[in-house]
Write a protein that holds these residues in place. Structure first.
Motif, PDB file in Angstrom:
ATOM      1  N   SER A 132     -26.893 -45.185 -16.184  1.00 36.74           N
ATOM      2  CA  SER A 132     -27.183 -43.859 -15.637  1.00 36.74           C
ATOM      3  C   SER A 132     -28.428 -43.220 -16.242  1.00 36.74           C
ATOM      4  O   SER A 132     -28.868 -42.163 -15.791  1.00 36.74           O
ATOM      5  N   ALA A 133     -29.018 -43.866 -17.256  1.00 36.11           N
ATOM      6  CA  ALA A 133     -30.180 -43.270 -17.926  1.00 36.11           C
ATOM      7  C   ALA A 133     -31.432 -43.433 -17.070  1.00 36.11           C
ATOM      8  O   ALA A 133     -31.620 -44.438 -16.394  1.00 36.11           O
ATOM      9  N   SER A 134     -32.274 -42.421 -17.085  1.00 35.94           N
ATOM     10  CA  SER A 134     -33.550 -42.497 -16.361  1.00 35.94           C
ATOM     11  C   SER A 134     -34.696 -42.470 -17.369  1.00 35.94           C
ATOM     12  O   SER A 134     -34.658 -41.715 -18.348  1.00 35.94           O
ATOM     13  N   PRO A 135     -35.721 -43.296 -17.182  1.00 37.11           N
ATOM     14  CA  PRO A 135     -36.833 -43.370 -18.139  1.00 37.11           C
ATOM     15  C   PRO A 135     -37.564 -42.036 -18.257  1.00 37.11           C
ATOM     16  O   PRO A 135     -37.881 -41.395 -17.261  1.00 37.11           O
ATOM     17  N   LYS A 136     -37.802 -41.631 -19.463  1.00 39.19           N
ATOM     18  CA  LYS A 136     -38.544 -40.400 -19.753  1.00 39.19           C
ATOM     19  C   LYS A 136     -39.638 -40.710 -20.781  1.00 39.19           C
ATOM     20  O   LYS A 136     -39.721 -41.828 -21.301  1.00 39.19           O
ATOM     21  N   LYS A 137     -40.447 -39.701 -21.076  1.00 37.80           N
ATOM     22  CA  LYS A 137     -41.450 -39.832 -22.129  1.00 37.80           C
ATOM     23  C   LYS A 137     -40.903 -39.186 -23.396  1.00 37.80           C
ATOM     24  O   LYS A 137     -40.628 -37.985 -23.412  1.00 37.80           O
ATOM     25  N   VAL A 138     -40.749 -39.986 -24.433  1.00 38.25           N
ATOM     26  CA  VAL A 138     -40.157 -39.515 -25.687  1.00 38.25           C
ATOM     27  C   VAL A 138     -41.212 -39.552 -26.792  1.00 38.25           C
ATOM     28  O   VAL A 138     -41.804 -40.606 -27.057  1.00 38.25           O
ATOM     29  N   ALA A 139     -41.449 -38.421 -27.403  1.00 31.83           N
ATOM     30  CA  ALA A 139     -42.365 -38.345 -28.542  1.00 31.83           C
ATOM     31  C   ALA A 139     -41.576 -38.547 -29.831  1.00 31.83           C
ATOM     32  O   ALA A 139     -40.498 -37.975 -29.999  1.00 31.83           O
ATOM     33  N   ILE A 140     -42.119 -39.349 -30.719  1.00 30.91           N
ATOM     34  CA  ILE A 140     -41.491 -39.588 -32.019  1.00 30.91           C
ATOM     35  C   ILE A 140     -42.499 -39.260 -33.113  1.00 30.91           C
ATOM     36  O   ILE A 140     -43.555 -39.888 -33.203  1.00 30.91           O
ATOM     37  N   ILE A 141     -42.183 -38.249 -33.899  1.00 31.69           N
ATOM     38  CA  ILE A 141     -43.015 -37.880 -35.049  1.00 31.69           C
ATOM     39  C   ILE A 141     -42.367 -38.490 -36.283  1.00 31.69           C
ATOM     40  O   ILE A 141     -41.245 -38.127 -36.651  1.00 31.69           O
ATOM     41  N   MET A 142     -43.061 -39.418 -36.910  1.00 33.35           N
ATOM     42  CA  MET A 142     -42.463 -40.214 -37.972  1.00 33.35           C
ATOM     43  C   MET A 142     -42.856 -39.722 -39.360  1.00 33.35           C
ATOM     44  O   MET A 142     -43.966 -39.219 -39.568  1.00 33.35           O
ATOM     45  N   ALA A 143     -41.929 -39.887 -40.291  1.00 27.70           N
ATOM     46  CA  ALA A 143     -42.234 -39.626 -41.694  1.00 27.70           C
ATOM     47  C   ALA A 143     -42.990 -40.833 -42.254  1.00 27.70           C
ATOM     48  O   ALA A 143     -43.183 -41.839 -41.567  1.00 27.70           O
ATOM     49  N   GLY A 144     -43.386 -40.749 -43.506  1.00 26.97           N
ATOM     50  CA  GLY A 144     -44.123 -41.867 -44.108  1.00 26.97           C
ATOM     51  C   GLY A 144     -43.740 -42.106 -45.547  1.00 26.97           C
ATOM     52  O   GLY A 144     -44.508 -42.651 -46.321  1.00 26.97           O
ATOM     53  N   ASN A 145     -42.506 -41.693 -45.897  1.00 28.93           N
ATOM     54  CA  ASN A 145     -42.100 -41.786 -47.302  1.00 28.93           C
ATOM     55  C   ASN A 145     -41.786 -43.207 -47.739  1.00 28.93           C
ATOM     56  O   ASN A 145     -42.007 -43.571 -48.895  1.00 28.93           O
ATOM     57  N   ILE A 146     -41.264 -44.039 -46.821  1.00 27.20           N
ATOM     58  CA  ILE A 146     -40.981 -45.435 -47.158  1.00 27.20           C
ATOM     59  C   ILE A 146     -41.472 -46.315 -46.008  1.00 27.20           C
ATOM     60  O   ILE A 146     -41.640 -45.839 -44.885  1.00 27.20           O
ATOM     61  N   PRO A 147     -41.706 -47.596 -46.244  1.00 24.54           N
ATOM     62  CA  PRO A 147     -42.259 -48.459 -45.192  1.00 24.54           C
ATOM     63  C   PRO A 147     -41.347 -48.565 -43.974  1.00 24.54           C
ATOM     64  O   PRO A 147     -40.132 -48.721 -44.092  1.00 24.54           O
ATOM     65  N   LEU A 148     -41.967 -48.442 -42.786  1.00 22.88           N
ATOM     66  CA  LEU A 148     -41.270 -48.588 -41.502  1.00 22.88           C
ATOM     67  C   LEU A 148     -40.097 -47.621 -41.350  1.00 22.88           C
ATOM     68  O   LEU A 148     -39.119 -47.918 -40.673  1.00 22.88           O
ATOM     69  N   VAL A 149     -40.207 -46.450 -41.943  1.00 20.65           N
ATOM     70  CA  VAL A 149     -39.099 -45.495 -41.926  1.00 20.65           C
ATOM     71  C   VAL A 149     -38.787 -45.018 -40.507  1.00 20.65           C
ATOM     72  O   VAL A 149     -37.659 -44.634 -40.208  1.00 20.65           O
ATOM     73  N   GLY A 150     -39.781 -45.055 -39.614  1.00 12.70           N
ATOM     74  CA  GLY A 150     -39.538 -44.592 -38.250  1.00 12.70           C
ATOM     75  C   GLY A 150     -39.166 -45.688 -37.269  1.00 12.70           C
ATOM     76  O   GLY A 150     -39.025 -45.425 -36.071  1.00 12.70           O
TER      77      GLY A 150
ATOM     78  N   GLN B  20     -47.678 -41.116 -35.992  1.00 17.38           N
ATOM     79  CA  GLN B  20     -47.326 -41.640 -37.303  1.00 17.38           C
ATOM     80  C   GLN B  20     -47.790 -40.735 -38.429  1.00 17.38           C
ATOM     81  O   GLN B  20     -48.734 -39.954 -38.284  1.00 17.38           O
ATOM     82  N   SER B  21     -47.133 -40.879 -39.567  1.00 22.01           N
ATOM     83  CA  SER B  21     -47.631 -40.265 -40.788  1.00 22.01           C
ATOM     84  C   SER B  21     -48.849 -41.050 -41.262  1.00 22.01           C
ATOM     85  O   SER B  21     -48.920 -42.274 -41.103  1.00 22.01           O
ATOM     86  N   SER B  22     -49.786 -40.356 -41.860  1.00 15.57           N
ATOM     87  CA  SER B  22     -50.968 -41.042 -42.403  1.00 15.57           C
ATOM     88  C   SER B  22     -50.594 -41.969 -43.550  1.00 15.57           C
ATOM     89  O   SER B  22     -51.366 -42.867 -43.900  1.00 15.57           O
ATOM     90  N   ASN B  23     -49.403 -41.781 -44.121  1.00 15.44           N
ATOM     91  CA  ASN B  23     -48.979 -42.627 -45.243  1.00 15.44           C
ATOM     92  C   ASN B  23     -48.430 -43.982 -44.801  1.00 15.44           C
ATOM     93  O   ASN B  23     -48.275 -44.883 -45.623  1.00 15.44           O
ATOM     94  N   ASP B  24     -48.108 -44.109 -43.525  1.00 18.29           N
ATOM     95  CA  ASP B  24     -47.505 -45.357 -43.041  1.00 18.29           C
ATOM     96  C   ASP B  24     -47.985 -45.613 -41.622  1.00 18.29           C
ATOM     97  O   ASP B  24     -47.257 -45.419 -40.656  1.00 18.29           O
ATOM     98  N   LYS B  25     -49.215 -46.077 -41.494  1.00 21.75           N
ATOM     99  CA  LYS B  25     -49.814 -46.185 -40.158  1.00 21.75           C
ATOM    100  C   LYS B  25     -50.317 -47.583 -39.815  1.00 21.75           C
ATOM    101  O   LYS B  25     -50.961 -47.760 -38.773  1.00 21.75           O
ATOM    102  N   HIS B  26     -49.996 -48.580 -40.642  1.00 23.13           N
ATOM    103  CA  HIS B  26     -50.537 -49.907 -40.399  1.00 23.13           C
ATOM    104  C   HIS B  26     -49.512 -50.922 -39.894  1.00 23.13           C
ATOM    105  O   HIS B  26     -49.851 -51.783 -39.077  1.00 23.13           O
TER     106      HIS B  26
END
Length: 397
Positions: free
Chosen positions: A132-150, A168-174
């Motif tokens: 029943s789910a319909s595709p939407k646009k979802v924004a995800i604002i991620m933390a950067g305190n530990i690797p791949l936290v988001g 992404q956080s500038s601390n975890d962007k690669h």
């Protein structure tokens, strides 16, 4: 049939499930499927199944990188294109963020490699109804305190078939952009599903934002008109009774020191009975003593120790960890707070009152809701931050 390209087996399943109420409709559906033009409609796998297949391939790729060793597996798809490149991203991440030690990044990568396998992924999604789910646009604002936290938020949105806008956080962007690149190589149909954004977020239907108590106030105001999950500061605790074994306490040390204690699942406070003797605790912590060789950790240890000594605060320390009696839940790096409790019953009442400040609690089976020692840093797919089911949220927007 013509619009969505349903295949003949799919129609068989659908009609069987609905008891084939109309034989004529069934025959027409079968005929349409068999005669679909290849140009108009191509056979595609169900999104959930195809995504799990792609994620399993990503898991196989990640399994080459572990805390024990890094070993190339020639059977991994597209390895010649991505293996050396990922090693480079790990190197760049370490240079960019001093908290991202190689061992911490490898621990995170190894943890995800174990989860991104067909069986755990299938078991996880079997708890939900996606039809029943319909595709939407979802924004995800991620933390950067530990690797791949988001990564878990990304995974939830991906399995729900949404278009994902990641800030992404500038601390975890690669690391994550590289892994998304691998996924889209394995499953090209996912290429238009994920985008990374540097500028202001616009044109989204829902948002998942993780930050501090301070940033959460801005998130709540800015996203007040959108469905959202907004996460604030939380900390994790350990309840000790004095009856823990040496192995229990050694497992607890992993909950404390992994990721330098920077995660919301990192134990930052001990709750202990009156007259608790910390000798066994310190002895069990000692195998983590090489952590003091990390420059950023050592600087924080020296600074906080100087502050405590100048302020004449009472504390205990062993050369790389300080423990201080304090009612707060969030402790500085290289420090653990502790607090005494009178009875487990009174402690339970206090913790219930402070539930919105706590991510998880570890103990020796004192409650069915507590985690065992040594497990806070290896959450499972169904372990959602703040206890909010991210997939359920994403299926309802």
């Amino acid at each position: 049939v013509w619009a969505f390209g349903f295949t003949s087996p799919t129609i068989d399943t659908f009609v069987s499930y609905n008891n084939r109420h109309s034989c004529i409709e069934y025959i027409l559906l079968k005929f349409a499927c068999k005669n679909n033009s290849k140009k108009a409609v191509t056979q595609i796998m169900d999104h959930k199944t195809s995504t799990i297949t792609a994620l399993n391939e990503l898991g196989r790729f990640l399994s080459q990188f572990s805390t024990e060793s890094t070993k190339k597996n020639d059977s991994v798809r597209f390895n010649d294109l991505f293996f050396d490149g990922f090693l480079h991203q790990i190197k760049v991440s370490k240079e960019h963020n001093g908290w991202f030690s190689t061992s911490n990044m490898m621990f995170a990568i190894e943890s995800w490699a174990k989860l991104l396998q067909t069986e755990p992924l299938t078991n996880w999604v079997s708890n939900y109804t996606f039809e029943s789910a319909s595709p939407k646009k979802v924004a995800i604002i991620m933390a950067g305190n530990i690797p791949l936290v988001g990564f878990h938020d990304f995974l939830c949105a991906l399995i729900c078939n949404h278009k994902i806008i990641i800030k992404q956080s500038s601390n975890d962007k690669h690391l994550l952009p590289f892994l998304v690149l691998y996924l889209t190589k394995v499953a090209p149909e996912l290429k238009d599903k994920v985008s990374f954004l540097e500028q202001k977020l616009e044109g989204f239907d829902a948002v998942i934002a993780t930050g501090s108590n301070n940033t959460a106030r801005y998130f709540e105001y800015y996203f007040k008109d959108k469905p959202s999950i907004i996460r604030k500061n939380r900390n994790s605790l350990a309840i000790l009774t004095g009856e823990e074994s040496k192995e229990d306490l050694m497992q607890l040390s992993n909950d404390i020191f992994q990721y330098y204690g920077l995660g919301c699942r990192s134990v930052s406070k001990l709750l202990v009975p009156k007259d608790y003797n910390f000798d066994a605790f310190f002895e069990a912590m000692y195998h983590w003593h090489p952590i003091i060789n990390g420059a950023k950790y050592a600087n924080n240890y020296d600074y906080n120790k100087a502050v405590y000594l100048m302020s004449e605060f009472k504390m205990l320390e062993n050369g790389f960890l300080m423990i201080k009696e304090d009612p707060s839940y969030a402790s500085p790096i290289a420090t653990l707070f502790y607090e005494h409790y009178e009875t487990l019953e009174s402690l339970s009442t206090k913790l219930n009152d402070d539930a919105d400040k706590i991510q998880c609690i570890v103990s020796n089976n004192l409650s069915a809701h507590h985690l065992p020692f040594g497990s806070t840093q290896t959450p499972q797919l169904e372990d959602y931050a703040d206890g909010v089911d991210t997939v359920e949220f994403l299926l309802k927007i």
